[in-house]
Design a protein around this motif. Sequence first.
Motif, short mmCIF file in Angstrom:
data_model
loop_
_atom_site.label_atom_id
_atom_site.label_comp_id
_atom_site.label_asym_id
_atom_site.label_seq_id
_atom_site.Cartn_x
_atom_site.Cartn_y
_atom_site.Cartn_z
N VAL A 2 -2.67 -11.52 5.69
CA VAL A 2 -3.11 -10.89 5.01
C VAL A 2 -2.42 -9.46 5.17
O VAL A 2 -1.91 -8.97 5.99
CB VAL A 2 -4.63 -10.32 5.52
N SER A 3 -2.04 -8.91 3.63
CA SER A 3 -1.14 -7.77 3.46
C SER A 3 -1.41 -6.81 2.54
O SER A 3 -1.71 -7.60 1.27
CB SER A 3 0.35 -8.15 3.37
N PRO A 4 -1.25 -5.55 2.51
CA PRO A 4 -1.57 -4.86 1.77
C PRO A 4 0.19 -4.78 0.91
O PRO A 4 0.91 -5.31 1.47
CB PRO A 4 -1.39 -3.16 2.17
N GLU A 5 0.33 -4.13 -0.16
CA GLU A 5 1.55 -4.04 -0.93
C GLU A 5 2.11 -2.66 -0.69
O GLU A 5 1.46 -1.73 -1.07
CB GLU A 5 1.48 -4.44 -2.43
N TYR A 6 3.30 -2.70 -0.09
CA TYR A 6 3.99 -1.32 -0.10
C TYR A 6 5.42 -1.55 -0.63
O TYR A 6 6.37 -2.36 -0.25
CB TYR A 6 4.45 -1.14 1.61
N ASN A 7 5.73 -0.69 -1.87
CA ASN A 7 6.79 -0.78 -2.35
C ASN A 7 7.15 -2.29 -2.71
O ASN A 7 8.36 -2.86 -2.75
CB ASN A 7 8.20 -0.23 -1.49
N HIS A 8 6.09 -2.79 -3.50
CA HIS A 8 6.57 -4.21 -4.00
C HIS A 8 6.88 -5.31 -2.94
O HIS A 8 7.25 -6.22 -3.29
CB HIS A 8 7.44 -4.30 -5.01
N ALA A 9 6.67 -4.87 -1.51
CA ALA A 9 6.66 -5.91 -0.65
C ALA A 9 5.44 -5.82 0.48
O ALA A 9 4.69 -5.00 0.56
CB ALA A 9 7.98 -5.30 0.21
N MET A 10 5.65 -6.82 1.40
CA MET A 10 4.40 -6.89 2.44
C MET A 10 4.64 -5.78 3.28
O MET A 10 5.71 -5.01 3.37
CB MET A 10 4.63 -8.24 3.08
N SER A 11 3.57 -5.56 4.11
CA SER A 11 3.46 -4.44 5.06
C SER A 11 4.65 -4.64 5.96
O SER A 11 4.98 -5.76 6.48
CB SER A 11 2.29 -4.61 5.92
N PRO A 12 5.38 -3.65 6.15
CA PRO A 12 6.49 -3.81 7.36
C PRO A 12 6.02 -4.02 8.73
O PRO A 12 6.56 -4.51 9.23
CB PRO A 12 7.24 -2.22 7.24
N ALA A 13 4.86 -3.60 8.86
CA ALA A 13 4.24 -4.18 10.37
C ALA A 13 4.19 -5.64 10.42
O ALA A 13 4.44 -6.20 11.30
CB ALA A 13 2.91 -3.31 10.39
N LEU A 14 3.63 -6.26 9.52
CA LEU A 14 3.55 -7.80 9.30
C LEU A 14 4.89 -8.37 9.42
O LEU A 14 5.12 -9.20 10.30
CB LEU A 14 2.89 -7.97 7.91
N ALA A 15 5.87 -7.83 8.50
CA ALA A 15 7.18 -8.50 8.41
C ALA A 15 7.80 -8.51 9.99
O ALA A 15 8.45 -9.12 10.57
CB ALA A 15 8.03 -7.85 7.58
#
Length: 134
Positions: A2-15
Amino acid sequence: MVSPEYNHAMSPALANLLNHFGSSLFAYKPSAIVTYSAGQWGGLRAAVGMRTFLSELGCLPVSAMIHVPKAQDEFLENGNVLDNAKQDAWQNYFARTFRQLVWWAEAAKQQRVALDPHALVEDFKRDPSQRNAP
Ligand SMILES: Cc1cc2nc3c(=O)[nH]c(=O)nc-3n(C[C@H](O)[C@H](O)[C@H](O)COP(=O)(O)O)c2cc1C
């Protein structure tokens, strides 16, 4: 996933979390992609990148994805829908993805018991060059 969109990418926290634990923990298990955003696309652009990322981990995403546009207008913080008239529609939308996920998860679980994939595939132990073409 589950991720929000940040700058057209997944959450940096999830990555960061996925990078930290690496593929050995996630491989040979299916995943489902769920994204949301404040805007109208529901994190779809992040989801496209997540497919590539999760595939590299061997955590193959099922085809049906869940996207929630304008999440702040749809769900309360406790997960309840804001508009009760849309409850069934959201439930059916989520169910399609989760049914795919359960089907693949049960199939993968049975096959992992029947045949240890790590023994079969010979995971690389040193670095990715061990899987280079000759
Ligand atoms: C740095 C940053 C980048 C964002 N980039 C996007 C974006 O590319 N597309 C989009 O639809 N929303 C974008 N948003 C809006 C977020 O998707 C929205 O704020 C979402 O609610 C964040 O989830 P969170 O509250 O769980 O962190 C961005 C927000 C931030 C803070």
